[in-house]
Design an enzyme around this catalytic site. Structure first.
Site, short mmCIF file in Angstrom:
data_model
loop_
_atom_site.label_atom_id
_atom_site.label_comp_id
_atom_site.label_asym_id
_atom_site.label_seq_id
_atom_site.Cartn_x
_atom_site.Cartn_y
_atom_site.Cartn_z
N LYS A 87 5.92 -31.08 12.98
CA LYS A 87 5.36 -30.74 14.29
C LYS A 87 4.39 -29.58 14.12
O LYS A 87 4.76 -28.52 13.56
CB LYS A 87 6.51 -30.35 15.22
CG LYS A 87 6.24 -30.56 16.68
CD LYS A 87 7.54 -30.38 17.45
CE LYS A 87 7.34 -30.46 18.93
NZ LYS A 87 8.55 -30.08 19.66
C1 E4P Z 1 8.40 -30.81 22.96
O1 E4P Z 1 8.65 -31.44 21.94
C2 E4P Z 1 9.05 -29.56 23.35
O2 E4P Z 1 10.16 -29.35 22.52
C3 E4P Z 1 9.59 -29.54 24.74
O3 E4P Z 1 9.56 -30.79 25.37
C4 E4P Z 1 9.20 -28.37 25.56
O4 E4P Z 1 9.82 -28.46 26.81
P1 E4P Z 1 9.97 -27.22 27.83
O5 E4P Z 1 8.70 -27.08 28.57
O6 E4P Z 1 11.10 -27.63 28.71
O7 E4P Z 1 10.28 -26.02 26.97
#
Ligand code: E4P
Length: 216
Positions: A87
């Site tokens: 990522k």
């Molecule tokens: C994406 O892969 C992130 O881990 C995640 O969806 C972020 O979500 P949040 O806005 O609830 O922190």
């Protein structure tokens, strides 16, 4: 649409996996920190533990922001298990790193995407997944689902094969609307996945059937 769970919590991952509908996992540094995972060795071990639990793609995020270090980190993460997807944040060096990973056979998930322009760049660099954060877009008084629709339209007419991974899901309705908007994957906290089960008429109907079953 594939279902990923958005957590680093092993119990939540196991619970979702036991439902039989889980296709993968996404994590991020905030989610890892929430589970108290610290230090390189523990971080790599935690990803290995997740990969042992779930037979599907597991996104593991790089922690650096310069090209060279991201590449070194990504190589280590990818070596943990064949299902690891590196990522990478949507920044200039991140795009360079995604292109490097693509050219070297390492799959990537471009994270922190908030616009169609960013999604085009991620696809051009060869990202396997692009992660629009729809909940955070909604928080900023725009429409996260509209962003998914826009990216889906662009990818379709341009023939990009990057998969749209709807992220930052806050509730079950976000999951339904992401499916309608053409997301290939939705990554959700356990609560949102379980939220799909709920309907008051199901509860009322089941209570009545169980009551009547006693008269059978
Ligand atoms: C994406 O892969 C992130 O881990 C995640 O969806 C972020 O979500 P949040 O806005 O609830 O922190």
């Amino acid at each position: 649409m594939k279902f990923f769970i958005d957590t680093a919590n092993l119990a939540h991952i196991k619970e979702a996996n036991d439902l039989g509908i889980l296709d993968g996992v996404t994590t991020n540094p905030s989610l890892m920190a929430k589970e108290g995972i610290k230090g390189e060795e523990n971080i790599l071990k935690h990803y290995a533990d997740i990969c042992a639990l779930v037979d599907g793609d597991v996104s593991a995020e790089v922690l650096s922001t310069d090209f060279k270090t991201m590449v070194e980190e990504g190589k280590k993460l990818a070596a943990i298990h064949k299902n690891i997807v590196v990522k990478v944040p949507m920044i200039k060096d991140g795009i360079k790193a995604i292109k490097w990973f693509t050219d070297n056979g390492i799959r990537t998930n471009c994270t922190l995407v908030f616009s169609a322009g960013q999604a085009i760049l991620a696809a051009k660099a060869g990202a396997s997944y692009v992660s629009p954060f729809i909940g955070r877009v909604d928080d900023s008084n725009w429409d996260g689902i509209l962003l998914i629709e826009q990216i889906n339209h662009i990818y379709s007419i341009q023939g990009f094969d990057t998969q749209i991974l709807a992220a930052s899901i806050r509730n079950a309705l976000h999951i339904v609307r992401s499916a309608e908007a053409g997301a290939h994957v939705c990554t959700c906290p356990l609560d949102s996945i379980l939220g799909l089960l709920k309907h008051p008429l199901t509860d009322i109907g089941l209570a009545k059937f169980l009551e009547d079953a006693k008269k059978m």
